[in-house]
Design an enzyme around this catalytic site. Structure first.
Site, mmCIF file in Angstrom:
data_model
loop_
_atom_site.group_PDB
_atom_site.id
_atom_site.type_symbol
_atom_site.label_atom_id
_atom_site.label_comp_id
_atom_site.label_asym_id
_atom_site.label_seq_id
_atom_site.Cartn_x
_atom_site.Cartn_y
_atom_site.Cartn_z
ATOM 1 N N ASP A 14 30.204 40.297 59.786
ATOM 2 C CA ASP A 14 29.934 38.541 60.163
ATOM 3 C C ASP A 14 29.955 38.739 61.963
ATOM 4 O O ASP A 14 31.151 39.171 62.215
ATOM 5 C CB ASP A 14 30.185 37.452 59.057
ATOM 6 C CG ASP A 14 31.447 37.588 59.135
ATOM 7 O OD1 ASP A 14 32.173 38.063 59.575
ATOM 8 O OD2 ASP A 14 31.463 36.655 58.111
ATOM 9 N N ASN A 39 35.626 28.385 49.713
ATOM 10 C CA ASN A 39 34.054 27.358 48.847
ATOM 11 C C ASN A 39 33.664 27.818 48.190
ATOM 12 O O ASN A 39 32.620 28.333 47.790
ATOM 13 C CB ASN A 39 33.461 26.860 49.718
ATOM 14 C CG ASN A 39 32.895 27.175 50.412
ATOM 15 O OD1 ASN A 39 33.464 28.803 51.166
ATOM 16 N ND2 ASN A 39 31.796 27.299 51.896
ATOM 17 N N GLU A 65 27.064 30.719 52.244
ATOM 18 C CA GLU A 65 27.862 29.452 51.808
ATOM 19 C C GLU A 65 26.898 29.334 50.955
ATOM 20 O O GLU A 65 26.044 30.134 50.467
ATOM 21 C CB GLU A 65 26.930 28.504 53.052
ATOM 22 C CG GLU A 65 28.438 29.037 54.121
ATOM 23 C CD GLU A 65 29.652 28.790 54.635
ATOM 24 O OE1 GLU A 65 30.230 28.564 53.749
ATOM 25 O OE2 GLU A 65 29.445 28.002 55.872
ATOM 26 N N HIS A 69 32.451 31.597 49.508
ATOM 27 C CA HIS A 69 31.715 31.857 50.023
ATOM 28 C C HIS A 69 32.523 33.660 50.606
ATOM 29 O O HIS A 69 33.346 33.793 50.109
ATOM 30 C CB HIS A 69 31.565 31.404 51.963
ATOM 31 C CG HIS A 69 32.366 31.870 52.992
ATOM 32 N ND1 HIS A 69 32.579 30.387 53.429
ATOM 33 C CD2 HIS A 69 33.288 31.963 53.351
ATOM 34 C CE1 HIS A 69 33.655 30.450 54.623
ATOM 35 N NE2 HIS A 69 33.813 31.775 54.443
HETATM 36 C C1 GLP Z 1 35.637 32.906 56.690
HETATM 37 C C2 GLP Z 1 34.707 34.446 57.339
HETATM 38 C C3 GLP Z 1 34.853 35.462 56.354
HETATM 39 C C4 GLP Z 1 36.521 35.555 55.280
HETATM 40 C C5 GLP Z 1 36.495 34.242 54.736
HETATM 41 C C6 GLP Z 1 38.573 33.934 54.851
HETATM 42 O O1 GLP Z 1 34.798 32.199 57.236
HETATM 43 N N1 GLP Z 1 33.694 34.903 57.324
HETATM 44 O O2 GLP Z 1 34.518 36.975 56.290
HETATM 45 O O3 GLP Z 1 36.024 36.179 54.181
HETATM 46 O O4 GLP Z 1 36.193 32.602 55.423
HETATM 47 O O5 GLP Z 1 39.018 33.527 55.915
HETATM 48 P P1 GLP Z 1 40.577 33.748 55.855
HETATM 49 O O6 GLP Z 1 40.625 35.639 55.410
HETATM 50 O O7 GLP Z 1 41.098 33.873 57.127
HETATM 51 O O8 GLP Z 1 41.026 32.864 54.689
#
Ligand code: GLP
Length: 243
Positions: free
Chosen positions: A67, A136, A143, A138
């Site tokens: 992403d 959440n 989402e 995702h």
């Molecule tokens: C973000 C990214 C995801 C990631 C998730 C968790 O928004 N788009 O690809 O896996 O949320 O992030 P983190 O590893 O910083 O907790």
């Protein structure tokens, strides 16, 4: 689904590193799906160490990122392109022509999504997709409510995601409200998936994935339908799962 429970973040990163090194060394021309966020940072640090020790090389690796924020230039320190470059690509022998992060500043975002899909297909599909998980549930930036049939698309970020990710920005107003994300089906088409989960803030999401039903309301729950998924999670992440 193989579930590996480890003590803490460091142990998760260590186990993830062994997992990835084994695949990169075994697969002829590995195609990796890569993730950003705090979760894989420890893994990337260890992969750099392994590269420096001569235990792994990225010269035959192709990679696709999950992403990218819409509107952030690739040189913006908060862009996922910048994250990948500074936390991994600049420190290993990967060819930058072989990496693709969606371009969040493309004039035609729909076309950019299509090009991400086309490039993945042209590479023969993703061998190993690395994933983190949002609080959440995702995956990527898909989402809750995202159709399981989705391909790479432009998404509106949930308020909770904007808030969670605001820790990297000067203020919450600076956090983009949209992103390009591989779709659920894009992720599910990967031959193998590695999901990393660390910390209490992810405990509820992991419990829903492990104990709940497969539903679009919990995007990560779709992983139960994939034939080859490994979850490496630490004790804090397991704290709500009851096992
Ligand atoms: C973000 C990214 C995801 C990631 C998730 C968790 O928004 N788009 O690809 O896996 O949320 O992030 P983190 O590893 O910083 O907790």
């Amino acid at each position: 689904m193989e579930i590996i429970k480890v003590k803490d973040y460091d142990a998760m990163s260590e186990a993830a590193c062994s997992f990835m090194v084994e695949r990169i060394n075994r697969i002829d021309h590995p195609v990796l799906g890569l993730a950003t966020g705090s979760t894989p940072e420890g893994l990337y640090k260890r992969l750099i160490e392994k590269y420096k020790l001569g235990e792994v090389s990225f010269k035959n690796v192709k990679s696709f990122n999950l992403d990218e924020y819409v509107g952030l230039d690739k040189n913006d320190p908060n862009s996922y392109y910048y994250f990948m470059k500074t936390k991994l690509f600049d420190h290993v022998d990967i060819f930058m022509d072989n990496v693709r992060v969606p371009n969040g500043t493309a004039d035609d975002l729909q076309q950019e999504c299509q090009e991400h899909e086309n490039a993945i297909r042209a590479a023969g599909g993703i061998d190993v997709q690395l994933l983190g998980i949002g609080a959440n549930g995702h995956i990527g930036f898909n989402e809750p409510g995202t159709p399981f049939t989705s391909r790479t698309h432009v998404v509106d970020l949930e308020e909770s995601t904007i808030k969670a990710n605001s820790r990297f920005f000067n203020s919450i107003e600076e956090v983009p409200t949209q992103a390009i994300s591989m779709g659920i089906e894009t992720i599910m088409n990967s031959k193998e998936i590695l999901l990393l989960v660390s910390g209490e803030s992810k405990a509820e999401a992991l419990a829903k994935l492990l104990n709940g039903e497969v539903t679009e309301e919990v995007p990560a729950s779709v992983l139960k339908n994939h034939p080859k998924v490994t979850i490496i999670a630490d004790e804090a992440a397991f704290s709500a799962a009851g096992n």
